[in-house]
Write a protein that holds these residues in place. Structure first.
Motif, short mmCIF file in Angstrom:
data_model
loop_
_atom_site.label_atom_id
_atom_site.label_comp_id
_atom_site.label_asym_id
_atom_site.label_seq_id
_atom_site.Cartn_x
_atom_site.Cartn_y
_atom_site.Cartn_z
N PHE A 98 130.06 35.39 -33.54
CA PHE A 98 129.59 36.77 -33.51
C PHE A 98 130.48 37.71 -32.69
CE2 PHE A 98 125.71 34.20 -34.19
CZ PHE A 98 125.36 34.72 -35.44
N ALA A 126 113.28 36.31 -40.41
CA ALA A 126 113.05 36.42 -38.97
C ALA A 126 114.39 36.38 -38.24
CB ALA A 126 112.19 35.24 -38.47
N ASP A 127 114.45 37.13 -37.13
CA ASP A 127 115.60 37.07 -36.24
C ASP A 127 115.23 36.14 -35.09
OD1 ASP A 127 117.58 37.40 -34.34
OD2 ASP A 127 117.74 39.57 -34.61
N PRO A 148 130.22 20.18 -36.97
CA PRO A 148 131.12 20.31 -38.12
C PRO A 148 132.49 20.83 -37.72
CG PRO A 148 129.05 21.54 -38.45
CD PRO A 148 129.15 21.18 -37.00
N ASN A 207 123.79 31.70 -31.04
CA ASN A 207 123.91 30.25 -31.21
C ASN A 207 123.00 29.45 -30.27
OD1 ASN A 207 126.21 29.79 -33.21
ND2 ASN A 207 127.11 31.30 -31.80
N ASN A 226 120.14 25.19 -37.24
CA ASN A 226 121.43 25.42 -37.90
C ASN A 226 121.89 26.87 -37.81
OD1 ASN A 226 123.52 25.01 -40.23
ND2 ASN A 226 122.10 26.57 -41.02
N ALA A 227 120.97 27.80 -37.57
CA ALA A 227 121.36 29.22 -37.54
C ALA A 227 122.40 29.45 -36.47
CB ALA A 227 120.13 30.09 -37.27
N GLY A 242 122.93 25.29 -44.13
CA GLY A 242 121.46 25.25 -44.12
C GLY A 242 120.89 25.16 -45.52
N THR A 279 130.75 28.57 -47.18
CA THR A 279 129.75 29.14 -46.29
C THR A 279 130.11 30.61 -46.06
OG1 THR A 279 130.97 28.73 -44.25
CG2 THR A 279 129.59 26.93 -45.05
N GLU A 280 129.20 31.35 -45.43
CA GLU A 280 129.49 32.75 -45.08
C GLU A 280 130.13 32.85 -43.70
OE1 GLU A 280 125.90 35.03 -45.44
OE2 GLU A 280 125.79 34.78 -47.61
N ILE A 305 114.73 29.80 -42.71
CA ILE A 305 114.62 31.01 -41.88
C ILE A 305 115.96 31.72 -41.84
CG2 ILE A 305 113.97 31.91 -39.61
CD1 ILE A 305 112.84 28.98 -39.08
N GLY A 306 115.95 33.04 -42.01
CA GLY A 306 117.15 33.86 -41.84
C GLY A 306 116.74 35.30 -41.63
N ARG A 307 117.68 36.11 -41.12
CA ARG A 307 117.33 37.51 -40.87
C ARG A 307 117.19 38.33 -42.14
NH1 ARG A 307 122.33 38.30 -36.96
NH2 ARG A 307 123.09 37.08 -38.73
N LYS A 321 128.42 26.65 -28.31
CA LYS A 321 128.19 25.41 -29.06
C LYS A 321 128.20 24.20 -28.12
CE LYS A 321 127.67 26.87 -33.31
NZ LYS A 321 126.33 26.81 -33.95
N GLY A 336 118.55 29.29 -40.60
CA GLY A 336 119.76 29.61 -41.37
C GLY A 336 119.79 28.87 -42.70
N SER A 383 126.13 22.04 -34.00
CA SER A 383 127.04 22.65 -33.02
C SER A 383 128.35 22.97 -33.73
CB SER A 383 127.23 21.73 -31.81
OG SER A 383 127.88 20.53 -32.17
#
Ligand SMILES: NC(=O)c1ccc[n+]([C@@H]2O[C@H](COP(=O)([O-])OP(=O)(O)OC[C@H]3O[C@@H](n4cnc5c(N)ncnc54)[C@H](OP(=O)(O)O)[C@@H]3O)[C@@H](O)[C@H]2O)c1
Length: 250
Positions: free
Chosen positions: A96, A63-64, A186, A119, A91-92, A18, A192-193, A35-37, A160, A12, A145
């Protein structure tokens, strides 16, 4: 060895916490894999950071991490240099699904599967794929987490919370190899998104209102905590809460 010339993997790493962590480790001269999708997002993040550093230190991997073949491909690419991985940052993740009261069983199933896949499975697969490559002794795993792990809600909080259990498991099982494992939890972190369309001025104010310090956390504050745990040579199996006093002393 962490900076300069260490090798860091950040899932992430293209956005939010990330990305701030990639900037922090990269600025110290490390090679950083993000790394991210979304290919465009990780490629653009790497290009931005490399332009800031004035050399190519950041490598993007689309990558997923819920998909075994993707995880194996990333682990293979990380290993190509032959250098060990000094720090793995799991961190990803994200929120969801949130099937509320009255949701159907099918909706609840989809919610729990999505949050545990997004997660837990992401962090577990990437960790197991990279354990053989971690620096021995001296490697570190830092997993992100959430405050939700200690106060809920629902499937996201449960997923988490499992990452705390995973951290304790990894701390115990990898200590004989000189590898440490810790987590950062956190609280509300802006820029962040994570919150997507849920974010509004009212939502922001309500989250800030839950803190003692009356401020939103920043990705840079979480990155600082990750960096601390990555280098804290006598700390393992710990959960470091960064939440402005929204939850005390857990
Ligand atoms: N922001 C907060 O207030 C807060 C609070 C507590 C905990 N956290 C945790 O902090 C971590 C970082 O989130 P953030 O706040 O920085 O939000 P973010 O900007 O949404 O970052 C999440 C990152 O994870 C990546 N990702 C998600 N699923 C993935 C998958 N299956 N495979 C590979 N990459 C994946 C996303 O990229 P793609 O979408 O391109 O895959 C994105 O770059 C998350 O674990 C989140 O749960 C955040």
């Amino acid at each position: 060895m962490i900076g300069p010339m260490g090798q860091i993997v950040i899932s992430g790493g293209g956005t939010g916490i990330g990305l701030a962590t990639a900037r922090l480790f990269g600025a110290e001269g490390n090679r950083v894999h993000i790394i991210g999708r979304r290919e465009k997002v990780v490629e653009e993040a790497a290009a931005t950071l490399n332009a800031e550093f004035g050399e190519d230190r950041v490598v993007a991997h689309a990558a997923d991490l819920t998909v075994v073949a993707d995880v194996e491909r990333v682990a293979g690419a990380v290993g190509e240099s032959g250098d060990p991985v000094d720090v793995l940052v799991n961190n990803a993740g994200g929120s969801f699904g949130n099937a509320g009261r009255g949701a159907s069983l099918a909706e609840i199933e989809a919610d729990y599967r999505a949050n545990f896949e997004g997660n837990v499975v992401t962090a577990v697969l990437l960790t197991h794929a990279l354990i053989p490559q971690l620096t021995r002794p001296g490697g570190a795993i830092v997993t992100v987490s959430s405050i939700a792990a200690v106060r809920g809600p629902g499937s996201y909080g449960g997923a988490k919370a499992y990452l705390h259990a995973a951290t304790w498991e990894w701390a115990a099982s990898l200590a004989p190899d000189g590898i440490r494992a810790n987590a950062v939890a956190p609280g509300f972190t802006g820029e962040t998104e994570f919150f997507g369309p849920r974010m509004s001025a009212e939502f922001h104010a309500s989250r800030v209102g839950q803190t003692l310090l009356k401020k939103a956390g920043t990705p840079e504050e979480i990155a600082d905590a990750i960096k601390y745990l990555a280098g804290a040579t006598n700390v393992t199996g710990e959960i470091l809460h960064i939440n402005g006093g929204a939850v005390l002393g857990r």
